[in-house]
Design a protein around this motif. Sequence first.
Motif, PDB file in Angstrom:
ATOM      1  N   LEU A   9       0.833  -1.215   0.000  1.00  0.00           N
ATOM      2  CA  LEU A   9       0.000   0.000   0.000  1.00  0.00           C
ATOM      3  C   LEU A   9       0.862   1.258   0.000  1.00  0.00           C
ATOM      4  O   LEU A   9       0.535   2.244  -0.673  1.00  0.00           O
ATOM      5  CB  LEU A   9      -0.939  -0.008   1.200  1.00  0.00           C
ATOM      6  N   ALA A  10       1.962   1.237   0.746  1.00  0.00           N
ATOM      7  CA  ALA A  10       2.866   2.387   0.753  1.00  0.00           C
ATOM      8  C   ALA A  10       3.503   2.580  -0.624  1.00  0.00           C
ATOM      9  O   ALA A  10       3.620   3.719  -1.110  1.00  0.00           O
ATOM     10  CB  ALA A  10       3.953   2.201   1.810  1.00  0.00           C
ATOM     11  N   VAL A  11       3.866   1.489  -1.274  1.00  0.00           N
ATOM     12  CA  VAL A  11       4.460   1.575  -2.613  1.00  0.00           C
ATOM     13  C   VAL A  11       3.447   2.104  -3.619  1.00  0.00           C
ATOM     14  O   VAL A  11       3.763   2.960  -4.451  1.00  0.00           O
ATOM     15  CB  VAL A  11       5.006   0.188  -3.046  1.00  0.00           C
ATOM     16  N   VAL A  12       2.218   1.634  -3.531  1.00  0.00           N
ATOM     17  CA  VAL A  12       1.171   2.113  -4.447  1.00  0.00           C
ATOM     18  C   VAL A  12       0.901   3.598  -4.218  1.00  0.00           C
ATOM     19  O   VAL A  12       0.648   4.340  -5.169  1.00  0.00           O
ATOM     20  CB  VAL A  12      -0.115   1.270  -4.287  1.00  0.00           C
ATOM     21  N   SER A  13       0.989   4.065  -2.980  1.00  0.00           N
ATOM     22  CA  SER A  13       0.789   5.491  -2.736  1.00  0.00           C
ATOM     23  C   SER A  13       1.918   6.329  -3.328  1.00  0.00           C
ATOM     24  O   SER A  13       1.701   7.460  -3.740  1.00  0.00           O
ATOM     25  CB  SER A  13       0.651   5.769  -1.240  1.00  0.00           C
ATOM     26  N   VAL A  14       3.114   5.758  -3.400  1.00  0.00           N
ATOM     27  CA  VAL A  14       4.235   6.458  -4.040  1.00  0.00           C
ATOM     28  C   VAL A  14       4.042   6.481  -5.555  1.00  0.00           C
ATOM     29  O   VAL A  14       4.294   7.489  -6.204  1.00  0.00           O
ATOM     30  CB  VAL A  14       5.578   5.786  -3.664  1.00  0.00           C
ATOM     31  N   PHE A  15       3.572   5.374  -6.122  1.00  0.00           N
ATOM     32  CA  PHE A  15       3.397   5.236  -7.573  1.00  0.00           C
ATOM     33  C   PHE A  15       1.943   5.459  -7.987  1.00  0.00           C
ATOM     34  O   PHE A  15       1.389   4.670  -8.753  1.00  0.00           O
ATOM     35  CB  PHE A  15       3.848   3.853  -8.035  1.00  0.00           C
ATOM     36  N   ARG A  16       1.342   6.518  -7.523  1.00  0.00           N
ATOM     37  CA  ARG A  16      -0.063   6.780  -7.865  1.00  0.00           C
ATOM     38  C   ARG A  16      -0.289   6.824  -9.365  1.00  0.00           C
ATOM     39  O   ARG A  16      -1.169   6.143  -9.884  1.00  0.00           O
ATOM     40  CB  ARG A  16      -0.526   8.107  -7.257  1.00  0.00           C
ATOM     41  N   TRP A  17       0.464   7.626 -10.077  1.00  0.00           N
ATOM     42  CA  TRP A  17       0.225   7.803 -11.511  1.00  0.00           C
ATOM     43  C   TRP A  17       0.606   6.591 -12.336  1.00  0.00           C
ATOM     44  O   TRP A  17      -0.170   6.192 -13.216  1.00  0.00           O
ATOM     45  CB  TRP A  17       0.910   9.073 -12.017  1.00  0.00           C
ATOM     46  N   PRO A  18       1.750   5.965 -12.114  1.00  0.00           N
ATOM     47  CA  PRO A  18       2.031   4.744 -12.880  1.00  0.00           C
ATOM     48  C   PRO A  18       0.977   3.652 -12.661  1.00  0.00           C
ATOM     49  O   PRO A  18       0.595   2.962 -13.607  1.00  0.00           O
ATOM     50  CB  PRO A  18       3.402   4.302 -12.374  1.00  0.00           C
ATOM     51  N   VAL A  19       0.485   3.524 -11.434  1.00  0.00           N
ATOM     52  CA  VAL A  19      -0.554   2.529 -11.168  1.00  0.00           C
ATOM     53  C   VAL A  19      -1.841   2.918 -11.892  1.00  0.00           C
ATOM     54  O   VAL A  19      -2.524   2.073 -12.469  1.00  0.00           O
ATOM     55  CB  VAL A  19      -0.786   2.361  -9.651  1.00  0.00           C
ATOM     56  N   ARG A  20      -2.149   4.199 -11.892  1.00  0.00           N
ATOM     57  CA  ARG A  20      -3.358   4.662 -12.594  1.00  0.00           C
ATOM     58  C   ARG A  20      -3.251   4.382 -14.093  1.00  0.00           C
ATOM     59  O   ARG A  20      -4.201   3.888 -14.713  1.00  0.00           O
ATOM     60  CB  ARG A  20      -3.557   6.155 -12.361  1.00  0.00           C
ATOM     61  N   TYR A  21      -2.105   4.688 -14.684  1.00  0.00           N
ATOM     62  CA  TYR A  21      -1.903   4.418 -16.109  1.00  0.00           C
ATOM     63  C   TYR A  21      -1.964   2.916 -16.402  1.00  0.00           C
ATOM     64  O   TYR A  21      -2.493   2.507 -17.433  1.00  0.00           O
ATOM     65  CB  TYR A  21      -0.578   4.985 -16.604  1.00  0.00           C
ATOM     66  N   LEU A  22      -1.426   2.104 -15.507  1.00  0.00           N
ATOM     67  CA  LEU A  22      -1.486   0.656 -15.684  1.00  0.00           C
ATOM     68  C   LEU A  22      -2.934   0.168 -15.661  1.00  0.00           C
ATOM     69  O   LEU A  22      -3.343  -0.641 -16.491  1.00  0.00           O
ATOM     70  CB  LEU A  22      -0.673  -0.048 -14.600  1.00  0.00           C
ATOM     71  N   LEU A  23      -3.717   0.672 -14.717  1.00  0.00           N
ATOM     72  CA  LEU A  23      -5.124   0.264 -14.635  1.00  0.00           C
ATOM     73  C   LEU A  23      -5.916   0.693 -15.866  1.00  0.00           C
ATOM     74  O   LEU A  23      -6.748  -0.068 -16.372  1.00  0.00           O
ATOM     75  CB  LEU A  23      -5.755   0.807 -13.363  1.00  0.00           C
ATOM     76  N   VAL A  24      -5.650   1.896 -16.380  1.00  0.00           N
ATOM     77  CA  VAL A  24      -6.319   2.357 -17.596  1.00  0.00           C
ATOM     78  C   VAL A  24      -5.921   1.486 -18.778  1.00  0.00           C
ATOM     79  O   VAL A  24      -6.763   1.113 -19.605  1.00  0.00           O
ATOM     80  CB  VAL A  24      -5.996   3.849 -17.869  1.00  0.00           C
ATOM     81  N   TRP A  25      -4.641   1.124 -18.870  1.00  0.00           N
ATOM     82  CA  TRP A  25      -4.173   0.268 -19.959  1.00  0.00           C
ATOM     83  C   TRP A  25      -4.832  -1.107 -19.892  1.00  0.00           C
ATOM     84  O   TRP A  25      -5.263  -1.646 -20.911  1.00  0.00           O
ATOM     85  CB  TRP A  25      -2.656   0.140 -19.891  1.00  0.00           C
ATOM     86  N   ILE A  26      -4.912  -1.684 -18.693  1.00  0.00           N
ATOM     87  CA  ILE A  26      -5.555  -2.991 -18.527  1.00  0.00           C
ATOM     88  C   ILE A  26      -7.026  -2.907 -18.912  1.00  0.00           C
ATOM     89  O   ILE A  26      -7.551  -3.789 -19.593  1.00  0.00           O
ATOM     90  CB  ILE A  26      -5.381  -3.500 -17.080  1.00  0.00           C
ATOM     91  N   LYS A  27      -7.679  -1.831 -18.503  1.00  0.00           N
ATOM     92  CA  LYS A  27      -9.086  -1.637 -18.822  1.00  0.00           C
ATOM     93  C   LYS A  27      -9.284  -1.560 -20.341  1.00  0.00           C
ATOM     94  O   LYS A  27     -10.225  -2.139 -20.897  1.00  0.00           O
ATOM     95  CB  LYS A  27      -9.583  -0.364 -18.151  1.00  0.00           C
ATOM     96  N   ARG A  28      -8.380  -0.842 -21.024  1.00  0.00           N
ATOM     97  CA  ARG A  28      -8.449  -0.757 -22.484  1.00  0.00           C
ATOM     98  C   ARG A  28      -8.211  -2.105 -23.146  1.00  0.00           C
ATOM     99  O   ARG A  28      -8.847  -2.427 -24.166  1.00  0.00           O
ATOM    100  CB  ARG A  28      -7.415   0.256 -22.999  1.00  0.00           C
ATOM    101  N   GLN A  29      -7.302  -2.888 -22.609  1.00  0.00           N
ATOM    102  CA  GLN A  29      -7.017  -4.206 -23.180  1.00  0.00           C
ATOM    103  C   GLN A  29      -8.204  -5.143 -23.027  1.00  0.00           C
ATOM    104  O   GLN A  29      -8.502  -5.923 -23.933  1.00  0.00           O
ATOM    105  CB  GLN A  29      -5.788  -4.826 -22.502  1.00  0.00           C
ATOM    106  N   ILE A  30      -8.886  -5.055 -21.911  1.00  0.00           N
ATOM    107  CA  ILE A  30     -10.062  -5.901 -21.681  1.00  0.00           C
ATOM    108  C   ILE A  30     -11.228  -5.466 -22.551  1.00  0.00           C
ATOM    109  O   ILE A  30     -11.934  -6.306 -23.140  1.00  0.00           O
ATOM    110  CB  ILE A  30     -10.451  -5.881 -20.200  1.00  0.00           C
ATOM    111  N   ALA A  31     -11.427  -4.145 -22.674  1.00  0.00           N
ATOM    112  CA  ALA A  31     -12.544  -3.610 -23.469  1.00  0.00           C
ATOM    113  C   ALA A  31     -12.340  -3.867 -24.966  1.00  0.00           C
ATOM    114  O   ALA A  31     -13.296  -3.963 -25.725  1.00  0.00           O
ATOM    115  CB  ALA A  31     -12.725  -2.126 -23.194  1.00  0.00           C
ATOM    116  N   GLY A  32     -11.112  -3.946 -25.367  1.00  0.00           N
ATOM    117  CA  GLY A  32     -10.803  -4.249 -26.780  1.00  0.00           C
ATOM    118  C   GLY A  32     -10.691  -3.048 -27.558  1.00  0.00           C
ATOM    119  O   GLY A  32     -10.872  -2.468 -28.429  1.00  0.00           O
TER     120      GLY A  32
END
Length: 82
Positions: free
Chosen positions: A59-82
């Motif tokens: 959780l501490a690491v994710v709080s440091v990497f807020r934006w990279p994690v956000r971009y990763l989640l958006v990318w995963i969402k795009r990959q699933i949506a097609g």
Amino acid sequence: MSYSLSAACCWIILAAILAALPSRDNHWRRAYVLMVLGAPILVWVYLADGIWVGLLITLAVVSVFRWPVRYLLVWIKRQIAG
């Protein structure tokens, strides 16, 4: 405090110091370096201190990497949506 937790705390302090310094590329190069350094430390924490302490450090690491994690989640969402 175990050595793994000491290393994790030093990593978080290093991340805070690097975030405070100005950057031309929005800190992406520093983020990559922190990811390379932080991944083995995170595995070490899980192995040495257990899953619950590992989850807290995650959780501490994710709080440091807020934006990279956000971009990763958006990318995963795009990959699933097609």
